[in-house]
Design a protein around this motif. Sequence first.
Motif, PDB file in Angstrom:
ATOM      1  N   UNK A  73       0.829  -1.207   0.000  1.00 14.03           N
ATOM      2  CA  UNK A  73       0.000   0.000   0.000  1.00 14.03           C
ATOM      3  C   UNK A  73       0.864   1.258   0.000  1.00 14.03           C
ATOM      4  N   UNK A  74       2.034   1.182   0.642  1.00 13.87           N
ATOM      5  CA  UNK A  74       2.957   2.319   0.642  1.00 13.87           C
ATOM      6  C   UNK A  74       3.556   2.498  -0.747  1.00 13.87           C
ATOM      7  N   UNK A  75       3.989   1.408  -1.357  1.00 13.61           N
ATOM      8  CA  UNK A  75       4.539   1.476  -2.714  1.00 13.61           C
ATOM      9  C   UNK A  75       3.510   2.015  -3.694  1.00 13.61           C
ATOM     10  N   UNK A  76       2.275   1.577  -3.541  1.00 16.06           N
ATOM     11  CA  UNK A  76       1.201   2.024  -4.413  1.00 16.06           C
ATOM     12  C   UNK A  76       0.960   3.521  -4.239  1.00 16.06           C
ATOM     13  N   UNK A  77       0.893   3.973  -2.993  1.00 15.38           N
ATOM     14  CA  UNK A  77       0.621   5.388  -2.726  1.00 15.38           C
ATOM     15  C   UNK A  77       1.752   6.280  -3.220  1.00 15.38           C
ATOM     16  N   UNK A  78       2.992   5.792  -3.118  1.00 14.88           N
ATOM     17  CA  UNK A  78       4.146   6.590  -3.538  1.00 14.88           C
ATOM     18  C   UNK A  78       4.479   6.400  -5.012  1.00 14.88           C
ATOM     19  N   UNK A  79       3.778   5.455  -5.641  1.00 16.26           N
ATOM     20  CA  UNK A  79       4.019   5.141  -7.052  1.00 16.26           C
ATOM     21  C   UNK A  79       5.499   4.804  -7.288  1.00 16.26           C
ATOM     22  N   UNK A  80       6.049   4.051  -6.358  1.00 20.14           N
ATOM     23  CA  UNK A  80       7.425   3.572  -6.469  1.00 20.14           C
ATOM     24  C   UNK A  80       7.386   2.055  -6.339  1.00 20.14           C
ATOM     25  N   UNK A 126     -12.018  -7.546  -9.562  1.00 18.60           N
ATOM     26  CA  UNK A 126     -11.617  -8.003  -8.241  1.00 18.60           C
ATOM     27  C   UNK A 126     -10.718  -6.975  -7.571  1.00 18.60           C
ATOM     28  N   UNK A 127      -9.817  -6.381  -8.367  1.00 17.47           N
ATOM     29  CA  UNK A 127      -8.914  -5.341  -7.889  1.00 17.47           C
ATOM     30  C   UNK A 127      -9.144  -4.071  -8.686  1.00 17.47           C
ATOM     31  N   UNK A 128      -8.991  -2.920  -8.044  1.00 18.18           N
ATOM     32  CA  UNK A 128      -9.033  -1.652  -8.768  1.00 18.18           C
ATOM     33  C   UNK A 128      -7.813  -1.560  -9.679  1.00 18.18           C
ATOM     34  N   UNK A 129      -7.855  -0.674 -10.677  1.00 17.21           N
ATOM     35  CA  UNK A 129      -6.800  -0.619 -11.679  1.00 17.21           C
ATOM     36  C   UNK A 129      -5.413  -0.453 -11.078  1.00 17.21           C
ATOM     37  N   UNK A 130      -5.274   0.352 -10.034  1.00 19.53           N
ATOM     38  CA  UNK A 130      -3.958   0.616  -9.457  1.00 19.53           C
ATOM     39  C   UNK A 130      -3.568  -0.364  -8.364  1.00 19.53           C
ATOM     40  N   UNK A 131      -4.453  -1.290  -8.013  1.00 26.07           N
ATOM     41  CA  UNK A 131      -4.163  -2.236  -6.942  1.00 26.07           C
ATOM     42  C   UNK A 131      -3.270  -3.370  -7.435  1.00 26.07           C
ATOM     43  N   UNK A 132      -2.421  -3.866  -6.545  1.00 24.37           N
ATOM     44  CA  UNK A 132      -1.609  -5.033  -6.879  1.00 24.37           C
ATOM     45  C   UNK A 132      -1.166  -5.723  -5.596  1.00 24.37           C
ATOM     46  N   UNK A 133      -0.719  -6.948  -5.735  1.00 27.25           N
ATOM     47  CA  UNK A 133      -0.118  -7.678  -4.629  1.00 27.25           C
ATOM     48  C   UNK A 133       0.956  -8.577  -5.202  1.00 27.25           C
ATOM     49  N   UNK A 134       1.935  -8.920  -4.387  1.00 24.82           N
ATOM     50  CA  UNK A 134       3.035  -9.778  -4.842  1.00 24.82           C
ATOM     51  C   UNK A 134       3.249 -10.887  -3.824  1.00 24.82           C
ATOM     52  N   UNK A 135       3.631 -12.035  -4.324  1.00 26.00           N
ATOM     53  CA  UNK A 135       3.972 -13.180  -3.486  1.00 26.00           C
ATOM     54  C   UNK A 135       5.046 -13.973  -4.210  1.00 26.00           C
ATOM     55  N   UNK A 136       5.691 -14.857  -3.491  1.00 25.30           N
ATOM     56  CA  UNK A 136       6.735 -15.644  -4.114  1.00 25.30           C
ATOM     57  C   UNK A 136       6.993 -16.918  -3.338  1.00 25.30           C
ATOM     58  N   UNK A 137       7.651 -17.852  -4.003  1.00 26.95           N
ATOM     59  CA  UNK A 137       8.037 -19.115  -3.380  1.00 26.95           C
ATOM     60  C   UNK A 137       9.475 -19.410  -3.745  1.00 26.95           C
ATOM     61  N   UNK A 138      10.198 -20.006  -2.813  1.00 27.95           N
ATOM     62  CA  UNK A 138      11.599 -20.306  -3.050  1.00 27.95           C
ATOM     63  C   UNK A 138      11.944 -21.721  -2.628  1.00 27.95           C
ATOM     64  N   UNK A 139      13.013 -22.242  -3.226  1.00 28.52           N
ATOM     65  CA  UNK A 139      13.499 -23.577  -2.904  1.00 28.52           C
ATOM     66  C   UNK A 139      14.998 -23.504  -2.620  1.00 28.52           C
TER      67      UNK A 139
END
Length: 362
Positions: free
Chosen positions: A76-83, A152-165
């Motif tokens: 949400x901080x990254x989204x608000x700052x557009x960074x 489901x999400x507004x145009x500017x909304x996003x989320x990230x996830x990841x998996x590692x081995x």
Amino acid sequence: MTSNQSAGATYAAAGVDIEAGDRAVELMKEWVKKANRPEVVGGLGGFAGLFDASAFKRYERPLLASATDGVGTKVAIAQAMQKYDTIGHDLVGMVVDDLVVCGAEPLFMTDYICVGKVFPERVAAIVKGIAEGCALAGCALVGGETAEHPGLLAEDDFDVAGAGTGVVEADQLLGAARVRAGDVVIAMAASGLHSNGYSLVRHVLLNQAGWSLDRKVEEFGRTLGEELLEPTRIYSLDCLALTRATEIHAFSHVTGGGLAANLARVIPAGLHARLDRGTWTPLPVFQTVAQVGGMLTLEIEKTLNMGVGMVAVVPQSSVDVVLSILADRDVEAWVLGDIVDRTDEHADGAALYNAYEGFELA
């Protein structure tokens, strides 16, 4: 079909832009190339990432370690700052440093980016951060998925996830089974809040106090938004350097739940970790959150890392070597406490004692 007939429904009309997705892939390719290992087979664009498992032949009994995570409401901080080019760095730190606590070398990661609308440059910036984080962690980024979810999400909304081995030799597995009374607890400094507790931080500073992200905070020496977007420190290569140089019994990655609760996960029954608050002064951001929010010490410690991002539990004979190696690697570290037998005074697990140096809380 005549010119008067409708062309019918299209994916684009439903809000999914395949061409934008293709452009995002092209933009991210240069960054993915920077996060590679010699065991990776093929390139970006396949249905699955490939890793040459013949590399495991040098192990007697290789154990694969797996971890998955996201970065929480820091997005949400990254989204608000557009960074968008640092949030991926946080993602890698959250995943690979969960792998390394058992002694595993992170090998590869995959990511998942969910957006309301694909803006190719934005997606590429997120992947840039992930690739840079993987390079810092010594692991490869072998693939991922960008999903567009209009409605489901507004145009500017996003989320990230990841998996590692990762992989570790069975007889070199670290954890509670190795920890003994008399061991020493060594702290490794955090770069800031890392990627936990942002719901609390946002509630206190943005909602309750009404601060704006562009507010210049004298104690931080920068704006609030810049402080909150400080990337998570990645410790994996530092921890691996320690395991290759000296005897290590356990690591603990300090994430959600705070320092004591995370360290308790690698303390066996019958033992107790005594941690001395007086050995360090938490960064200004922690005192700011606590004071503005009127928080008690124990409450903020249950949520935030308080300036300690990784902990090593080592025998007394390894202390000097560990501190020297970390200093050479520019990781601030110090003796945080010790491991003692459980008594009526000390319960199982871990606890913080005394007061912070130069840091006043209720």
